[in-house]
Structures are given as C-alpha cells and as structure tokens.
Design an enzyme around this catalytic site. Structure first.
Site, mmCIF file in Angstrom:
data_model
loop_
_atom_site.group_PDB
_atom_site.id
_atom_site.type_symbol
_atom_site.label_atom_id
_atom_site.label_comp_id
_atom_site.label_asym_id
_atom_site.label_seq_id
_atom_site.Cartn_x
_atom_site.Cartn_y
_atom_site.Cartn_z
ATOM 1 N N GLY A 1 -25.171 -54.421 -49.140
ATOM 2 C CA GLY A 1 -23.955 -55.216 -49.223
ATOM 3 C C GLY A 1 -23.279 -55.262 -50.577
ATOM 4 N N ASP A 2 -23.984 -54.902 -51.645
ATOM 5 C CA ASP A 2 -23.380 -54.866 -52.983
ATOM 6 C C ASP A 2 -24.012 -53.710 -53.751
ATOM 7 O OD1 ASP A 2 -21.878 -55.501 -55.214
ATOM 8 O OD2 ASP A 2 -23.125 -57.187 -55.830
ATOM 9 N N LEU A 3 -24.013 -52.549 -53.132
ATOM 10 C CA LEU A 3 -24.807 -51.428 -53.635
ATOM 11 C C LEU A 3 -24.036 -50.586 -54.648
ATOM 12 C CD1 LEU A 3 -27.657 -50.332 -53.317
ATOM 13 C CD2 LEU A 3 -26.806 -48.792 -51.551
#
Length: 283
Positions: A187-189
């Site tokens: 999700g926040d890669l």
C-alpha cells in the site's frame, strides 16, 4: 516500552527515519536488539494500523516482514534488521515474494487488514479503508477524490488540472485495464519502504489494504528502487501482469502524487496533473 517485550531496555540509539515517527534501535537486558517507533499524537490509530498491516503481510509467509513483538497506542516494537547493500539476488526474491503476496488476496477492494482500523495512514496523510464492489469505484471514491478536493482547495492543483483528474475518475472503468481480484497490498511501496538486509529485502512501514496489484508496482517506479528491473522480471515469472500494465503506471501513481501535493506542495501538483493526462492518453 519495556512492558511490550517483557524485557528491560539497557541501551537506546535513535535512528534516522522518515517524517512520521521517531525510531530507535533498543538493546534489551538479554542482549537482543529490537526496533521501536512512536507515532505523533496527530496520527491517532497509526500504530494500530501498522501493526495490523505487518501481521497481515507476514501471514502468507511470502515476503520478509519484521515480526511485531508488541505495540500500544503510542509504541510499536518489532524485530530489528540491520541494513545492508541491495543485491540482485535479494531483489529477485522480493519480486517473486511480492507476486505471491498479491495472490494471497484480500476480502474486498478497500478492505483493512484484520484487526486494523478503517481510518489508517499513508505517511503523514489519512487514508480511509472503505470497501467497494470494484477497483475503479474504490480508487476514485476513497483514494483520488478526497485528495483531489484538498489539492484544489489548497491551491496545490489548479481548477483546470483538477478537472483533468476528475476526468480520470469518470473514465476509470475504461482506464483500469482487465478486471482482477483484490490483491493483498503493501500500500505504500516506495523505495524507502524496502529495507535491504544482509541476504534479503524486507517490507516495512506498510499501509496495507485490499487493492489492485499494479498499485504496488507503480509505487516502486515512483521514486526508483535498486534493481527494479530484476524485481519486476522475477514478479512476472510467478504472476505475470496484464498486458499494458506499464501504460497504467501513471494511473496508479495519481493517488500518492496528490497526497504529496497536499502535504508538500512544490511541483507535486503539476506532476499529478501530468500523470492524469498520461493515464487518459494511455487509455
């Protein structure tokens, strides 16, 4: 913090970190070293969301994720991993593991990790995990549109550029590519959340939810990542991406660029507008 691990800290070393938390390497009385971080009061639920995200990403056993050793409303304590130089072998292992993580699935688009709050965070930005029947609806209503409104209201995005982003939301059924099931996303890669250890890459600081797997790949491309070509090639070996996925990178980068526009201003608003136009051309 000692009560979170049942061991006493004897040495604390503050680590360099991002803009969301204070982070420390803590040596305990039995000689073990753990990682500890605290979130600011302005981010309620952030620790709970991160702990649930880490546990959910670790559950399939496909990627390296620091084990959660304890947490409270203010502190998160996890396994500590010493940093090392990125290697091609570790990148390929990450690509294969990420493909299998995505394939582990999620109950729905927008689903929060089990036990995680609906109101979560991506960096310093609030991020609502609200389920939807399909990815275009979820992405438009619960990712792009909330930050689009804030970006225009703050002046980070002009009204004309805002209209282009709105057109992307209206056309998402056409732009999204082939229909896929909900994937289990980090999700926040972005590259800063890939922590390279001695023999493998670890995923840290997740904002996990059920989403489209191309989102994680697009985030890796946003600011670059060591051995990115190796990561993608290994991913493709395990779970090939749908045709045209590279043309959709800009579409999936639209949300994080809008978040950056609201939080940091600068050129991020213009970059978001360029991404929106690229998404429309690609569709």
């Amino acid at each position: 913090m000692a009560s979170l691990t049942s061991r006493e800290p004897v040495e604390v070393r503050q680590l360099g970190g991002g803009d969301t938390a204070a982070a420390f390497a803590v040596r305990l009385d039995d000689g073990a070293v753990v990682f500890a971080k605290t979130a600011p009061p302005s981010m309620p639920g952030a620790i709970e969301a991160e702990a649930a995200s880490l546990a959910w990403l670790a559950e399939p056993g496909t990627v390296a994720v620091p084990a959660v050793l304890g947490h409270s409303d203010r502190w998160l304590v996890t396994e500590h991993v010493e940093a090392a130089v990125p290697t091609a072998a570790a990148a390929e292992e990450l690509g294969r593991g990420l493909a299998r993580l995505h394939a582990a699935g999620a109950p729905a688009f927008g689903a929060a990790p089990p036990g995680g709050p609906a109101d979560a965070w991506i960096g310093l930005a609030p991020m609502r995990n609200e389920t939807a029947a399909d990815w275009p609806t979820f992405y438009a209503e619960h990712r792009v549109e909330p930050y689009l409104r804030r970006a225009v209201d703050s002046g980070a995005l002009s009204a004309a550029d805002g209209a282009v982003v709105s057109q992307v939301c209206a056309d998402l059924d056409r732009l999204a590519g082939p229909v896929e099931p909900p994937a289990r996303l980090h999700g926040d890669l972005w590259s800063g959340n890939v922590h390279w250890g001695a023999d493998r890459a670890w995923l840290i600081d997740p904002a996990a939810h059920g989403g489209h797997r191309e989102t994680d790949l697009a985030m890796l491309h946003l600011f670059g990542c060591p051995h990115l070509d190796r990561i993608v090639a290994a991913y493709q070996e395990v779970h090939p991406l749908a045709d045209g996925w590279r043309d959709r990178i800009a579409l999936h980068q639209l949300f994080p660029l809008l978040v950056h526009a609201v939080l940091f201003g600068g050129g991020y608003g213009a970059q978001a507008a360029r991404a929106a136009r690229a998404a429309l051309r690609a569709g």
